[in-house]
Design a protein around this motif. Structure first.
Motif, PDB file in Angstrom:
ATOM      1  N   ARG A  62       0.537  -1.457  -0.198  1.00  0.00           N
ATOM      2  CA  ARG A  62      -0.389   0.048   0.005  1.00  0.00           C
ATOM      3  C   ARG A  62       0.710   1.539   0.214  1.00  0.00           C
ATOM      4  O   ARG A  62       0.464   2.745  -0.789  1.00  0.00           O
ATOM      5  CB  ARG A  62      -0.696  -0.337   0.673  1.00  0.00           C
ATOM      6  N   ILE A  63       1.608   0.873   0.235  1.00  0.00           N
ATOM      7  CA  ILE A  63       3.034   2.174   1.090  1.00  0.00           C
ATOM      8  C   ILE A  63       3.214   2.459  -0.226  1.00  0.00           C
ATOM      9  O   ILE A  63       4.203   3.913  -1.201  1.00  0.00           O
ATOM     10  CB  ILE A  63       3.815   2.514   1.942  1.00  0.00           C
ATOM     11  N   GLN A  64       3.585   1.525  -1.331  1.00  0.00           N
ATOM     12  CA  GLN A  64       4.285   1.489  -2.668  1.00  0.00           C
ATOM     13  C   GLN A  64       3.466   2.283  -3.682  1.00  0.00           C
ATOM     14  O   GLN A  64       3.523   3.053  -4.682  1.00  0.00           O
ATOM     15  CB  GLN A  64       4.710   0.074  -3.081  1.00  0.00           C
ATOM     16  N   LEU A  65       1.920   1.888  -3.526  1.00  0.00           N
ATOM     17  CA  LEU A  65       0.918   1.908  -4.160  1.00  0.00           C
ATOM     18  C   LEU A  65       0.377   3.050  -4.491  1.00  0.00           C
ATOM     19  O   LEU A  65       0.197   4.104  -5.309  1.00  0.00           O
ATOM     20  CB  LEU A  65      -0.475   1.172  -4.516  1.00  0.00           C
ATOM     21  N   ASP A  66       0.075   3.716  -2.747  1.00  0.00           N
ATOM     22  CA  ASP A  66      -0.637   4.968  -2.852  1.00  0.00           C
ATOM     23  C   ASP A  66       0.610   5.986  -1.402  1.00  0.00           C
ATOM     24  O   ASP A  66       0.097   5.649  -0.488  1.00  0.00           O
ATOM     25  CB  ASP A  66      -1.516   4.760  -2.090  1.00  0.00           C
ATOM     26  N   PRO A  67       1.688   6.231  -1.786  1.00  0.00           N
ATOM     27  CA  PRO A  67       2.781   6.870  -0.816  1.00  0.00           C
ATOM     28  C   PRO A  67       2.318   7.940   0.040  1.00  0.00           C
ATOM     29  O   PRO A  67       2.613   8.354   1.257  1.00  0.00           O
ATOM     30  CB  PRO A  67       3.322   7.254  -1.587  1.00  0.00           C
ATOM     31  N   LEU A  68       1.372   8.722  -0.981  1.00  0.00           N
ATOM     32  CA  LEU A  68       1.132  10.055   0.012  1.00  0.00           C
ATOM     33  C   LEU A  68      -0.107   9.656   0.786  1.00  0.00           C
ATOM     34  O   LEU A  68      -0.329  10.448   1.628  1.00  0.00           O
ATOM     35  CB  LEU A  68       0.172  10.711  -1.450  1.00  0.00           C
ATOM     36  N   THR A  69      -1.077   8.540   0.536  1.00  0.00           N
ATOM     37  CA  THR A  69      -1.842   7.869   1.903  1.00  0.00           C
ATOM     38  C   THR A  69      -1.409   7.574   2.519  1.00  0.00           C
ATOM     39  O   THR A  69      -1.409   7.764   3.848  1.00  0.00           O
ATOM     40  CB  THR A  69      -2.846   7.524   1.415  1.00  0.00           C
ATOM     41  N   TYR A  70      -0.421   6.397   2.382  1.00  0.00           N
ATOM     42  CA  TYR A  70       0.360   5.573   3.543  1.00  0.00           C
ATOM     43  C   TYR A  70       2.279   6.121   3.105  1.00  0.00           C
ATOM     44  O   TYR A  70       2.660   5.827   2.889  1.00  0.00           O
ATOM     45  CB  TYR A  70       0.283   4.850   2.901  1.00  0.00           C
ATOM     46  N   ASN A  71       2.215   7.654   4.510  1.00  0.00           N
ATOM     47  CA  ASN A  71       3.269   7.826   4.665  1.00  0.00           C
ATOM     48  C   ASN A  71       3.949   7.949   5.525  1.00  0.00           C
ATOM     49  O   ASN A  71       4.625   9.445   5.660  1.00  0.00           O
ATOM     50  CB  ASN A  71       3.088   9.608   3.762  1.00  0.00           C
ATOM     51  N   ARG A  72       2.906   7.441   6.869  1.00  0.00           N
ATOM     52  CA  ARG A  72       3.273   7.690   7.987  1.00  0.00           C
ATOM     53  C   ARG A  72       4.540   6.688   8.734  1.00  0.00           C
ATOM     54  O   ARG A  72       4.632   6.114  10.050  1.00  0.00           O
ATOM     55  CB  ARG A  72       2.802   8.306   8.754  1.00  0.00           C
ATOM     56  N   GLY A  73       4.894   5.586   8.130  1.00  0.00           N
ATOM     57  CA  GLY A  73       5.815   4.428   8.237  1.00  0.00           C
ATOM     58  C   GLY A  73       4.705   3.325   8.669  1.00  0.00           C
ATOM     59  O   GLY A  73       4.232   3.241   8.553  1.00  0.00           O
ATOM     60  N   LEU A  74       5.582   2.132   8.550  1.00  0.00           N
ATOM     61  CA  LEU A  74       4.549   0.752   9.348  1.00  0.00           C
ATOM     62  C   LEU A  74       3.557   0.767  10.058  1.00  0.00           C
ATOM     63  O   LEU A  74       3.448   0.292   9.990  1.00  0.00           O
ATOM     64  CB  LEU A  74       6.436   0.096   9.399  1.00  0.00           C
ATOM     65  N   SER A  75       4.173   0.699  11.964  1.00  0.00           N
ATOM     66  CA  SER A  75       3.411   0.609  12.405  1.00  0.00           C
ATOM     67  C   SER A  75       2.680   2.333  12.138  1.00  0.00           C
ATOM     68  O   SER A  75       0.942   1.835  12.371  1.00  0.00           O
ATOM     69  CB  SER A  75       3.936   1.445  13.869  1.00  0.00           C
ATOM     70  N   ALA A  76       2.165   3.353  11.947  1.00  0.00           N
ATOM     71  CA  ALA A  76       1.162   4.248  11.753  1.00  0.00           C
ATOM     72  C   ALA A  76       0.461   3.428  10.033  1.00  0.00           C
ATOM     73  O   ALA A  76      -0.815   3.236   9.970  1.00  0.00           O
ATOM     74  CB  ALA A  76       1.793   5.535  11.078  1.00  0.00           C
ATOM     75  N   GLY A  77       0.838   2.555   8.951  1.00  0.00           N
ATOM     76  CA  GLY A  77       0.347   2.224   8.463  1.00  0.00           C
ATOM     77  C   GLY A  77      -0.316   0.904   8.673  1.00  0.00           C
ATOM     78  O   GLY A  77      -1.550   0.557   8.019  1.00  0.00           O
ATOM     79  N   LEU A  78       0.058   0.239   9.513  1.00  0.00           N
ATOM     80  CA  LEU A  78      -1.373  -0.992   9.890  1.00  0.00           C
ATOM     81  C   LEU A  78      -2.545   0.013  10.540  1.00  0.00           C
ATOM     82  O   LEU A  78      -3.107  -0.786  10.319  1.00  0.00           O
ATOM     83  CB  LEU A  78      -0.531  -2.164  10.952  1.00  0.00           C
ATOM     84  N   GLN A  79      -2.455   0.752  11.213  1.00  0.00           N
ATOM     85  CA  GLN A  79      -3.283   1.679  11.787  1.00  0.00           C
ATOM     86  C   GLN A  79      -4.116   2.049  10.625  1.00  0.00           C
ATOM     87  O   GLN A  79      -5.492   1.637  11.084  1.00  0.00           O
ATOM     88  CB  GLN A  79      -2.999   2.605  12.888  1.00  0.00           C
ATOM     89  N   GLN A  80      -3.536   2.537   9.625  1.00  0.00           N
ATOM     90  CA  GLN A  80      -4.766   3.183   8.856  1.00  0.00           C
ATOM     91  C   GLN A  80      -5.031   1.943   8.354  1.00  0.00           C
ATOM     92  O   GLN A  80      -6.479   2.743   7.894  1.00  0.00           O
ATOM     93  CB  GLN A  80      -4.069   4.124   8.035  1.00  0.00           C
TER      94      GLN A  80
END
Length: 324
Positions: A62-80
């Motif tokens: 998801r970070i690779q596909l949508d870096p603007l949305t998922y831009n706060r790292g791994l832990s924050a990405g899991l929460q998102q």
């Protein structure tokens, strides 16, 4: 320990593992090596750590596909992901991941042993020992090529499931829909990036692993080490190999995620798509999600090599070829 002494140990290892000195030994074909690899690779594929790694893999994609949305790292990405799509979204694509990497792992590990065996038979024990780095690189590259042929369709379905939550219900439904919509070509539109990612990844993995293993066993007396010590050496060597491989293969991994995100335009060549995606990403963009992937790949590789060796011994699949 001198280099000459290490070379002598390498030659002895060739004699004992490959059995080249025995003219009556039965030659082994590639499928016998692959069959040896199936039980340990299946165990690793279904290992409980695979579930946690799957969570990180989804966030990384998801970070690779949508870096603007998922831009706060791994832990924050899991929460998102959990906040946006629910906890179940973290296991999206688990089926294609297990099946794809099970097949790829069998070809990779089995093919690696087979091609090392062929190289030693062709070059001779002493020449093989003196050129073992070249053998590691060549054997792993050939093995990974065939493994990627098996992996590519499953990776295409996994990425589509992650990028389009409503695309399909799972592995079988995803395969059916991709076949209907894009045909055979759709499953292999990402083969170029898969090869660019996985071949350098596997080459780095095996070379660094073998070098780390060789360094450890040239420092400590292998015959006197306990089972726990062997395990720790495997874990440490696997961790070093995984970290190196993740850095080497990250740009191609990002391109692969992008190319499988959406269906290609009619008549658009794969090379053109790769060039456009790479140009848009740049160097910095190609390393999006690298922290998540370092954790995922480093941990996975360390576990793989530690468990792989133990399961091989437990089932008697000890026909590996060592030239360290």
């Amino acid at each position: 320990m001198s280099h000459a002494h290490i070379s002598q140990l390498s030659v002895k290892a060739c004699e004992s593992e490959v059995g080249a000195a025995d003219p009556n030994r039965t030659p082994r074909g590639v499928f016998s090596y692959i069959a040896d690899m199936l039980p340990p690779v299946l165990f690793v594929a279904l290992l409980p750590t695979r579930f946690s790694l799957q969570l990180m893999c989804n966030v990384k994609t998801r970070i690779q596909l949508d870096p603007l949305t998922y831009n706060r790292g791994l832990s924050a990405g899991l929460q998102q992901v959990v906040a946006n799509d629910g906890a179940g979204a973290l296991l999206t694509g688990f089926g294609p991941t297990v099946v794809g990497y099970f097949l790829q792992g069998a070809f990779k590990f089995g093919g690696y042993e087979f091609f090392k065996h062929c190289a030693i038979d062709t070059l001779g024990r002493e020449t093989a020992s003196n050129n073992r780095n070249t053998i590691y690189l060549g054997s792993s590259a050939f093995a990974e090529f065939f493994g990627d042929i098996a992996l590519c369709p499953f990776e295409a379905v996994r990425i589509r499931l992650v990028s389009e939550r409503t695309f399909a219900r799972g592995l079988i439904d995803g395969f059916y829909k991709m076949a209907q919509q894009e045909g055979f070509r759709g499953f292999y539109s990402g083969l170029g990036p898969v090869l660019l990612k996985q071949v350098p990844y596997t080459m780095a993995t095996f070379v660094v692993y073998e070098k780390a293993l060789g360094l450890a066993y040239s420092t400590f007396d292998r015959a006197t080490l306990s089972s726990n010590a062997h395990t720790m050496i495997n874990i440490g060597s696997g961790l070093a190999a995984g970290l190196a491989a993740a850095v080497v293969s990250q740009p191609a991994d990002t391109v692969l995620s992008r190319i499988n995100k959406v269906q290609s335009q009619r008549g658009e060549r794969t090379f053109v798509r790769l060039y456009k995606i790479a140009s848009e990403l740049g160097i910095r963009g190609s390393y999006a999600g690298i922290r998540a992937r370092l954790v995922m790949v480093g941990g996975m590789t360390a576990c793989q090599f530690a468990i792989y060796g133990h399961i091989k011994q437990a089932i008697g699949a000890t026909g590996g070829v060592e030239i360290i």
